[in-house]
Design a protein around this motif. Structure first.
Motif, mmCIF file in Angstrom:
data_model
loop_
_atom_site.group_PDB
_atom_site.id
_atom_site.type_symbol
_atom_site.label_atom_id
_atom_site.label_comp_id
_atom_site.label_asym_id
_atom_site.label_seq_id
_atom_site.Cartn_x
_atom_site.Cartn_y
_atom_site.Cartn_z
ATOM 1 N N UNK A 87 0.854 -1.183 0.000
ATOM 2 C CA UNK A 87 0.000 0.000 0.000
ATOM 3 C C UNK A 87 0.890 1.234 0.000
ATOM 4 N N UNK A 88 0.343 2.317 -0.501
ATOM 5 C CA UNK A 88 1.086 3.569 -0.530
ATOM 6 C C UNK A 88 1.632 3.907 0.851
ATOM 7 N N UNK A 89 2.895 4.291 0.925
ATOM 8 C CA UNK A 89 3.521 4.654 2.177
ATOM 9 C C UNK A 89 4.287 3.527 2.846
ATOM 10 N N UNK A 90 4.067 2.293 2.415
ATOM 11 C CA UNK A 90 4.807 1.175 2.994
ATOM 12 C C UNK A 90 6.183 1.066 2.364
ATOM 13 N N UNK A 91 6.951 0.114 2.880
ATOM 14 C CA UNK A 91 8.303 -0.119 2.359
ATOM 15 C C UNK A 91 8.323 -1.414 1.552
ATOM 16 N N UNK A 92 9.134 -1.423 0.502
ATOM 17 C CA UNK A 92 9.329 -2.633 -0.295
ATOM 18 C C UNK A 92 10.804 -3.004 -0.261
ATOM 19 N N UNK A 151 16.641 10.099 -6.386
ATOM 20 C CA UNK A 151 17.403 10.700 -5.287
ATOM 21 C C UNK A 151 16.787 10.387 -3.932
ATOM 22 N N UNK A 152 15.505 10.186 -3.888
ATOM 23 C CA UNK A 152 14.843 9.960 -2.612
ATOM 24 C C UNK A 152 14.148 8.602 -2.617
ATOM 25 N N UNK A 153 14.019 8.028 -1.462
ATOM 26 C CA UNK A 153 13.233 6.828 -1.151
ATOM 27 C C UNK A 153 13.867 5.532 -1.629
ATOM 28 N N UNK A 154 14.778 5.572 -2.555
ATOM 29 C CA UNK A 154 15.397 4.357 -3.096
ATOM 30 C C UNK A 154 16.816 4.208 -2.551
ATOM 31 N N UNK A 155 17.159 2.974 -2.191
ATOM 32 C CA UNK A 155 18.525 2.686 -1.789
ATOM 33 C C UNK A 155 18.844 1.240 -2.158
ATOM 34 N N UNK A 156 20.126 0.959 -2.283
ATOM 35 C CA UNK A 156 20.550 -0.397 -2.622
ATOM 36 C C UNK A 156 21.814 -0.718 -1.864
ATOM 37 N N UNK A 157 21.972 -2.001 -1.582
ATOM 38 C CA UNK A 157 23.179 -2.454 -0.918
ATOM 39 C C UNK A 157 23.516 -3.853 -1.381
ATOM 40 N N UNK A 158 24.776 -4.200 -1.230
ATOM 41 C CA UNK A 158 25.253 -5.546 -1.544
ATOM 42 C C UNK A 158 26.285 -5.872 -0.471
ATOM 43 N N UNK A 159 25.815 -6.412 0.652
ATOM 44 C CA UNK A 159 26.716 -6.627 1.796
ATOM 45 C C UNK A 159 27.717 -7.745 1.526
ATOM 46 N N UNK A 160 28.694 -7.811 2.407
ATOM 47 C CA UNK A 160 29.724 -8.841 2.288
ATOM 48 C C UNK A 160 29.103 -10.235 2.326
ATOM 49 N N UNK A 161 28.124 -10.407 3.161
ATOM 50 C CA UNK A 161 27.399 -11.675 3.252
ATOM 51 C C UNK A 161 25.941 -11.442 2.911
ATOM 52 N N UNK A 188 11.407 3.040 0.057
ATOM 53 C CA UNK A 188 10.639 3.520 1.205
ATOM 54 C C UNK A 188 9.440 4.338 0.741
ATOM 55 N N UNK A 189 8.382 4.314 1.564
ATOM 56 C CA UNK A 189 7.189 5.137 1.320
ATOM 57 C C UNK A 189 6.743 5.027 -0.141
ATOM 58 N N UNK A 190 6.438 3.812 -0.553
ATOM 59 C CA UNK A 190 6.131 3.564 -1.960
ATOM 60 C C UNK A 190 4.925 4.373 -2.419
ATOM 61 N N UNK A 191 4.966 4.734 -3.708
ATOM 62 C CA UNK A 191 3.862 5.423 -4.370
ATOM 63 C C UNK A 191 3.452 4.567 -5.571
ATOM 64 N N UNK A 192 2.272 4.897 -6.134
ATOM 65 C CA UNK A 192 1.752 4.064 -7.227
ATOM 66 C C UNK A 192 2.714 4.022 -8.423
ATOM 67 N N UNK A 193 3.429 5.115 -8.625
ATOM 68 C CA UNK A 193 4.372 5.156 -9.740
ATOM 69 C C UNK A 193 5.551 4.206 -9.597
ATOM 70 N N UNK A 194 5.713 3.633 -8.403
ATOM 71 C CA UNK A 194 6.796 2.657 -8.207
ATOM 72 C C UNK A 194 6.414 1.280 -8.725
ATOM 73 N N UNK A 195 5.153 1.087 -9.054
ATOM 74 C CA UNK A 195 4.700 -0.212 -9.570
ATOM 75 C C UNK A 195 5.447 -0.516 -10.863
#
Lengths: 117, 110
Positions: free
Chosen positions: A14-19, A62-72, A80-87
């Motif tokens: 739902x809008x506002x949740x995290x994916x 620039x906002x709400x999106x982040x990525x990581x690739x940890x050592x393990x 974060x705070x998903x909007x309909x356009x993120x579909x």
């Protein structure tokens, strides 16, 4: 030899949740890429990572999106705070090497399809 | 930044006919790759071209890299229903990431 593994395959938020989308590269691959694909459109580059390093994030909003690739563990794309356009479908790909002529062939995962209500 | 354009966006082909899809880059490339994505599926690597003027064949598919290394083409002969899908080219300039074109969506009429 398992290919690129992505999960979940389908995610409804739902809008506002995290994916959180996860990607485990092919065995022996140390480079991970994330692409976004809207219906009937091409693949838009988002970010390129190596273990513990973001190499190129020029395609990341620039906002709400982040990525990581940890050592393990797997690479994670976090929205974060998903909007309909993120579909969209989010594809992860991996490669064994990069740079220079003749390198950088990508193996794609099956994708994670995010639907934002 | 680097841009990769593909034409046509859609290709409706009668089964058994030939067609060509084209890929053009705004910058000179070190290599170009082609991928195929079936409906509902994920992109799958087909081939990579590295040398100027290079031509490679895979059964009914012929791939060509332009002399100036800024364009490429994919020609399919005797189209079959199994050729349905979207064909993407992806260009790499030296040291940079792969940039995908918008794809050519191929529909085959039996």
């Amino acid at each position: 030899n398992a290919g690129v593994m992505q999960n979940p395959r389908h995610l409804v938020r739902r809008r506002g949740q995290e994916a959180r989308l996860r990607c485990s590269p092919m065995k022996g691959h140390s480079h991970v890429y994330w692409y976004r694909q809207l219906p009937e459109e091409g693949l838009k580059f988002m970010v390129y990572l190596q273990k513990e390093n973001i190499i190129d994030e020029s395609g990341m909003p620039k906002e709400r999106f982040s990525a990581e690739f940890p050592k393990e563990g797997p690479s994670i794309l976090r929205i974060q705070q998903v909007v309909r356009g993120d579909s969209a479908a989010y594809f992860c790909a991996s490669s064994p090497q990069t740079g220079g002529s003749g390198a950088n062939v990508l193996t794609f995962g099956a994708g994670s399809r995010l639907t934002v209500l | 930044g680097q841009q990769v354009m593909q034409i046509p966006q859609y290709q409706h082909v009668q089964e058994g006919e030939d067609f060509t899809t084209y890929c053009n880059s705004s910058t000179t490339l070190s290599n170009i790759q082609w991928y195929k994505q079936r409906p509902g599926g994920h992109p799958v690597f087909l081939i990579q071209l590295v040398k100027s003027g290079e031509v490679k064949k895979q059964k009914r598919l012929t791939f060509q890299f332009g002399e100036a290394k800024k364009n490429s083409s994919l020609h399919i002969t005797a189209t079959q229903t199994t050729d349905v899908g979207t064909y993407f080219c992806a260009g790499q300039a030296a040291g940079n990431k792969l940039t995908f074109g918008g794809g050519t969506r191929v529909l085959v009429k039996p």
